[in-house]
Write an enzyme that holds these catalytic residues in place. Structure first.
Site, PDB file in Angstrom:
ATOM      1  CG  ASP A 200       5.497 -12.516  -7.391  1.00 13.00           C
ATOM      2  OD1 ASP A 200       5.897 -11.337  -7.491  1.00 13.00           O
ATOM      3  OD2 ASP A 200       4.295 -12.813  -7.425  1.00 13.00           O
TER       4      ASP A 200
ATOM      5  CD  GLN B 154      -2.794  -1.301   2.322  1.00 12.01           C
ATOM      6  OE1 GLN B 154      -3.303  -0.302   2.811  1.00 12.01           O
ATOM      7  NE2 GLN B 154      -2.978  -2.505   2.818  1.00 12.01           N
TER       8      GLN B 154
ATOM      9  CE  LYS C  33      -0.994  -9.949  -9.947  1.00  8.48           C
ATOM     10  NZ  LYS C  33      -0.196 -10.242  -8.753  1.00  8.48           N
TER      11      LYS C  33
HETATM   12  C1  R5P Z   1       1.902  -8.328  -6.446  1.00  2.73           C
HETATM   13  O1  R5P Z   1       2.100  -7.414  -7.206  1.00  2.73           O
HETATM   14  C2  R5P Z   1       2.978  -9.121  -5.781  1.00  2.73           C
HETATM   15  O2  R5P Z   1       4.184  -9.041  -6.475  1.00  2.73           O
HETATM   16  C3  R5P Z   1       2.566 -10.578  -5.616  1.00  2.73           C
HETATM   17  O3  R5P Z   1       2.427 -11.170  -6.894  1.00  2.73           O
HETATM   18  C4  R5P Z   1       1.261 -10.693  -4.890  1.00  2.73           C
HETATM   19  O4  R5P Z   1       1.256  -9.873  -3.766  1.00  2.73           O
HETATM   20  C5  R5P Z   1       1.001 -12.113  -4.482  1.00  2.73           C
HETATM   21  O5  R5P Z   1      -0.240 -12.162  -3.840  1.00  2.73           O
HETATM   22  P1  R5P Z   1      -1.181 -13.438  -3.951  1.00  2.73           P
HETATM   23  O6  R5P Z   1      -0.343 -14.630  -3.581  1.00  2.73           O
HETATM   24  O7  R5P Z   1      -2.274 -13.179  -2.956  1.00  2.73           O
HETATM   25  O8  R5P Z   1      -1.705 -13.495  -5.337  1.00  2.73           O
END
Ligand code: R5P
Length: 297
Positions: free
Chosen positions: A217, A94, A190
């Site tokens: 990620d 955030q 995404k």
């Molecule tokens: C988002 O931009 C982050 O890089 C992660 O991909 C995301 O926070 C992962 O969240 P979740 O596992 O809930 O999809």
């Protein structure tokens, strides 16, 4: 130097202490019946450099409050400097206004961390490279990518492509590609519904057909992003999937989602403690303790 631990990841603090060949100093955290806390530093810290380890992962609010109180106790006890090791910085997603009327929660956190007297922060793979510049105090922004590169180099040889599960992850994947001598990379488009948090993906850049696809990620929270990415990659012809993500946020329900993901292995780090009941078969945890110890030294 004295090293202290909040309660969010004591095993990581112990590993850092072992790497630094020092002991973890004593703190008393008394919890009152109404859940308020009283924090007291038991070791002498006058004119000492001090370090507190406290990732501010789930429950983020509670872990932040504990970190603020420990910092205050150290400052009032005469510590010369206070380094906060916050491998996972809670509220980092955030970092700006997404919609009118929202709070910029990270800004509130940054101001509070500075106000309580932290001298320096050590953190890992922040969601955006802009985050360190929000702080007026020094930030050491470390990355687990070199550890991931080492693991990937050890894998059996096979045509491989690195995949960012969203456009925001492209920078990370490019760095990893460089560490791996220019390994090919691609990315997924995404979409996340801001109201429901639900993730979807239909399009991607890069050819995965017949290849090993490695999703990279910064964090895995609910597992929605990884699960969606893995499904798309298999649909597009990838033959095996691996996942590397620094922070295992894992709220309730993530384990159930992640154990269904058709990945050979999901690698994360110990930036956040994964309790036994949230572990699953394909999960492997890599320690960042030595990197932190090196940065503290
Ligand atoms: C988002 O931009 C982050 O890089 C992660 O991909 C995301 O926070 C992962 O969240 P979740 O596992 O809930 O999809």
């Amino acid at each position: 130097m004295k090293l202290f631990s909040g309660r969010s990841n004591k095993p990581l603090t112990k590993k850092i202490a072992a790497s630094l060949r020092i002991k973890v100093s004593s703190l008393e955290i008394f919890v009152f019946p109404d859940r308020e806390k009283r924090v007291r530093v038991l070791d002498k810290v006058v004119n000492e450099d001090t370090v507190i380890v406290q990732p501010t992962s789930t429950p983020g609010d509670k872990n932040y409050m504990e970190l603020f109180f420990i910092t205050d106790a150290l400052r009032r006890s005469g510590a010369k400097s206070i380094i906060a090791v916050i491998p996972y910085l809670g509220y980092q997603r955030q970092d700006h206004l997404f919609r009118d009327g929202e709070a910029v929660s990270l800004e509130v956190i940054v101001e509070t961390l500075q106000a309580v007297g932290i001298s320096k922060i050590i953190s890992f793979d922040m969601h955006s490279v802009k985050i360190p510049s929000l702080f007026k105090i020094p930030i050491i922004h470390l990355s687990a990518l070199p550890l991931f590169a080492k693991k990937i180099k050890e894998m059996p040889k096979k045509e491989t492509i690195l995949i960012a599960p969203d456009k925001g992850g492209l920078r990370r994947v490019k760095i990893l590609s460089e560490l791996l001598g220019g390994m090919p990379f691609g990315s997924i488009e995404k979409n996340r519904n801001l109201a429901t948090g639900k993730v979807s993906a239909k399009k991607m850049e890069g050819d995965v057909k017949g290849k090993r696809a490695i999703i990279v990620d910064d964090m895995i929270s609910t597992g929605g992003t990884i699960s969606t990415a893995a499904n798309l990659l298999l649909e597009k012809g990838a033959t095996e999937i691996y996942v590397f993500a620094t922070h295992p946020v894992f709220p309730n329900g993530a384990k159930e989602t992640l154990e269904k993901v058709k990945a050979k292995k999901i690698f994360v780090t110990d930036s956040i403690l994964v309790p036994e009941d949230k572990k699953f078969e394909s999960l492997e945890i890599i320690s960042i303790a030595d990197l932190i110890a090196e940065a503290i030294r």
